[in-house]
Design a protein around this motif. Structure first.
Motif, short mmCIF file in Angstrom:
data_model
loop_
_atom_site.label_atom_id
_atom_site.label_comp_id
_atom_site.label_asym_id
_atom_site.label_seq_id
_atom_site.Cartn_x
_atom_site.Cartn_y
_atom_site.Cartn_z
N UNK A 150 7.31 35.90 -20.88
CA UNK A 150 6.51 36.43 -21.86
C UNK A 150 4.87 36.31 -21.35
N UNK A 151 4.23 37.18 -21.47
CA UNK A 151 2.92 37.20 -21.61
C UNK A 151 2.27 37.79 -22.69
N UNK A 152 1.07 36.88 -23.20
CA UNK A 152 0.34 37.62 -24.51
C UNK A 152 -0.99 37.16 -24.22
N UNK A 153 -1.99 37.98 -24.63
CA UNK A 153 -3.25 37.79 -24.65
C UNK A 153 -3.73 38.04 -26.04
N UNK A 154 -4.58 37.08 -26.55
CA UNK A 154 -5.16 37.35 -27.70
C UNK A 154 -6.79 36.70 -27.89
N UNK A 155 -7.52 37.44 -28.48
CA UNK A 155 -8.88 36.91 -28.66
C UNK A 155 -9.00 36.39 -29.91
N UNK A 156 -9.52 34.97 -30.06
CA UNK A 156 -9.49 34.16 -31.33
C UNK A 156 -11.14 34.15 -31.39
N UNK A 157 -11.26 34.29 -32.88
CA UNK A 157 -12.80 34.03 -33.34
C UNK A 157 -12.77 32.87 -34.00
N UNK A 158 -13.68 31.92 -33.41
CA UNK A 158 -14.18 30.90 -34.06
C UNK A 158 -15.51 30.73 -34.78
N UNK A 159 -15.30 30.17 -36.07
CA UNK A 159 -16.43 30.33 -36.97
C UNK A 159 -17.58 29.51 -36.30
N UNK A 160 -18.70 29.91 -36.86
CA UNK A 160 -20.04 29.40 -36.29
C UNK A 160 -20.15 27.71 -36.69
N UNK A 161 -20.54 26.77 -35.75
CA UNK A 161 -20.54 25.60 -36.19
C UNK A 161 -21.84 24.93 -35.76
N UNK A 162 -22.13 23.86 -36.08
CA UNK A 162 -23.52 23.13 -35.86
C UNK A 162 -23.29 22.60 -34.23
N UNK A 163 -24.65 22.12 -34.04
CA UNK A 163 -24.55 21.68 -32.74
C UNK A 163 -23.77 20.39 -32.51
N UNK A 164 -23.10 20.38 -31.51
CA UNK A 164 -22.24 18.89 -31.34
C UNK A 164 -20.77 19.31 -31.02
N UNK A 165 -19.89 18.43 -30.96
CA UNK A 165 -18.59 18.75 -30.82
C UNK A 165 -17.60 18.76 -31.87
N UNK B 81 -10.61 33.64 -25.31
CA UNK B 81 -9.25 34.53 -25.13
C UNK B 81 -8.51 33.37 -24.76
N UNK B 82 -7.22 33.58 -25.36
CA UNK B 82 -6.09 32.83 -25.34
C UNK B 82 -4.94 33.39 -24.39
N UNK B 83 -4.35 33.08 -23.59
CA UNK B 83 -3.47 33.58 -22.58
C UNK B 83 -2.14 32.79 -22.45
#
Length: 139
Positions: free
Chosen positions: A1-16, A133-135
């Protein structure tokens, strides 16, 4: 199985920022994989992905403090300043830490050590949403 999906991460503040759960929750087909690989590629050049300790919040502080001390935003020899004084330092951090991770998958979960998590390093002060991008490959 192969799957590729683009995820959107909400804006975050500076840092980790720990994003393990957000990534896993966004990939329902991950649960179907008994053995495989998950490749994550951040589609930006001013943020990074890293695998690091997820238990002690001091780790995120210390990573950020280390980078800020070594790559401050006011270095006079930076010429790429059109997007603001924090942009070139953000590119340097992203190049040093990287923008990709490849993780083993077993029994529907990324294989992580006891204290490991997936971290987004946000290196801009006023960044927007980030795309990832998640593959997924596996059986």
């Amino acid at each position: 199985m192969w799957q590729q999906q683009e995820l959107r991460l909400a804006p975050r503040s500076h840092g980790f920022h720990l994003i393990t759960d957000e990534v896993v929750d966004s990939l329902p087909d991950l649960q179907e994989v008994s053995m495989g690989l998950l490749h994550l590629q951040l589609l930006h050049t001013s943020a990074s992905l890293t695998l690091n300790e997820n238990a002690d919040p001091d780790v995120r502080h210390d990573l950020d403090a280390f980078l800020r001390k070594r790559i401050p935003g006011d270095l006079p020899y930076f010429r790429h300043t059109l997007e603001g004084p924090d942009d070139m330092p953000a590119h340097v951090c992203a190049s040093l830490l990287g923008t990709q991770l490849t993780l083993a998958v077993r029994d529907g979960h990324p294989v992580l050590g006891t204290w490991q998590g997936i971290w987004l390093g946000e290196h801009r002060k006023h960044a927007g949403a980030r795309r990832l991008m998640a593959t997924l490959n596996g059986a």
